[in-house]
Design an enzyme around this catalytic site. Structure first.
Site, PDB file in Angstrom:
ATOM      1  CB  CYS A   1      33.771  40.723  21.606  1.00 34.03           C
ATOM      2  SG  CYS A   1      35.329  41.256  21.485  1.00 34.03           S
TER       3      CYS A   1
ATOM      4  CD  GLU B   1      33.337  34.072  24.752  1.00 32.93           C
ATOM      5  OE1 GLU B   1      34.642  34.511  24.668  1.00 32.93           O
ATOM      6  OE2 GLU B   1      32.431  34.807  25.502  1.00 32.93           O
TER       7      GLU B   1
ATOM      8  CG  HIS C   1      35.500  37.747  24.983  1.00 33.49           C
ATOM      9  ND1 HIS C   1      35.614  36.540  23.469  1.00 33.49           N
ATOM     10  CD2 HIS C   1      36.267  38.502  25.113  1.00 33.49           C
ATOM     11  CE1 HIS C   1      35.674  38.011  23.303  1.00 33.49           C
ATOM     12  NE2 HIS C   1      36.035  39.111  23.605  1.00 33.49           N
TER      13      HIS C   1
END
Length: 264
Positions: free
Chosen positions: A124, A234, A232
């Site tokens: 990001c 993660e 994202h």
């Protein structure tokens, strides 16, 4: 050169150490340097690396010292936007938080890490920093551009809803990243109001959103692993096979760096 590391490297005797730059946050009148747990978890659990957190508020005098201690660099997302003056634009989103200390730490960090041959993974804001560091610029308000989808999250929704998969990204065919993902399209979340307008020098796209927005990049002329993604991975990475593959590939590249250091 492929960014997927070879399995021919000798086993290392220690885990790779990865630098993560922190961000500014104010709480109850005190200034903090912070890093969100969600970014660190997959680095530990899937990449198999040890995070080292670097404060960005003290400048870059010790930047090379930090980099001498690590085997990779991992640039995360954040609630702040990059200062548009760094890519030659006026600030069109003054209501959004900025973190100029991080800007002025991370951009030189990227150049130094690339020069040292360290693997680099950006998510990001981290991908956007990668682009700006190499001379690219940004769309500051994607949501005002005709033909672009709404890439921002709904702040009134739950966190789980905000991070739910909402669109597809299509891989650039015949790239190492397409091979890593093992399919032509993958579903991703979307929590950003800005995006790449012009690619920085040497950067090439690895994936695009349905509206054409660049969603993943790398530096094909660099020998080390380089990857930036706009979404994202993660978030709940353990439940997402595409996220796991990304973090494992980054971890493998960092282990290769460790092996190279030990073999010198």
């Amino acid at each position: 050169m492929s960014n997927i590391s070879s399995n021919s490297s000798k086993p290392s005797t220690r885990k790779p150490v990865v630098l993560m730059s922190m961000g500014a946050q104010e709480r109850a009148g005190h200034e903090y340097q912070v890093m969100t747990k969600k970014y660190m978890r997959p680095l530990v659990e899937h990449a198999g690396c040890v995070p080292v957190l670097a404060p960005t508020c003290f400048g870059i005098d010790d930047l090379k010292l930090y980099l001498s201690m690590v085997d990779g660099v991992y640039l995360t997302g954040a609630g702040s936007n990059i200062d548009p003056s760094l890519y030659g634009q006026e600030n069109l989103t003054p209501e959004k938080t900025q973190d100029q200390d991080r800007d002025h730490f991370d951009l030189p960090l990227i150049h130094a890490a690339l020069a040292m041959g360290l693997p680099l993974f950006g998510i990001c804001r981290g991908m956007q920093e990668f682009n700006v560091a190499l001379g690219g610029d940004m769309h500051q308000k994607l949501y005002t551009i005709p033909g672009m989808r709404e890439h921002r999250e709904d702040y009134s929704a739950s966190v789980a809803q905000q991070y739910a998969d909402v669109h597809q990204v299509r891989m650039v065919p015949d790239t190492w990243f397409a091979k890593l993902m093992q399919q032509e399209e993958i579903p991703v979340n979307s929590l950003h109001g800005q995006g790449i307008k012009t690619l920085g020098k040497g950067l090439q796209a690895l994936a695009h959103a349905e509206d054409g927005l660049i969603e993943a990049v790398h530096l094909p002329e660099q020998q080390q692993f380089t990857l930036g993604v706009q979404w994202h991975p993660e978030w709940q990475a353990a439940q997402n096979p595409f996220s796991i593959r990304m973090f494992q590939a980054f971890g493998d590249a960092c282990r290769q760096t460790v092996a190279q250091k030990l073999n010198r």
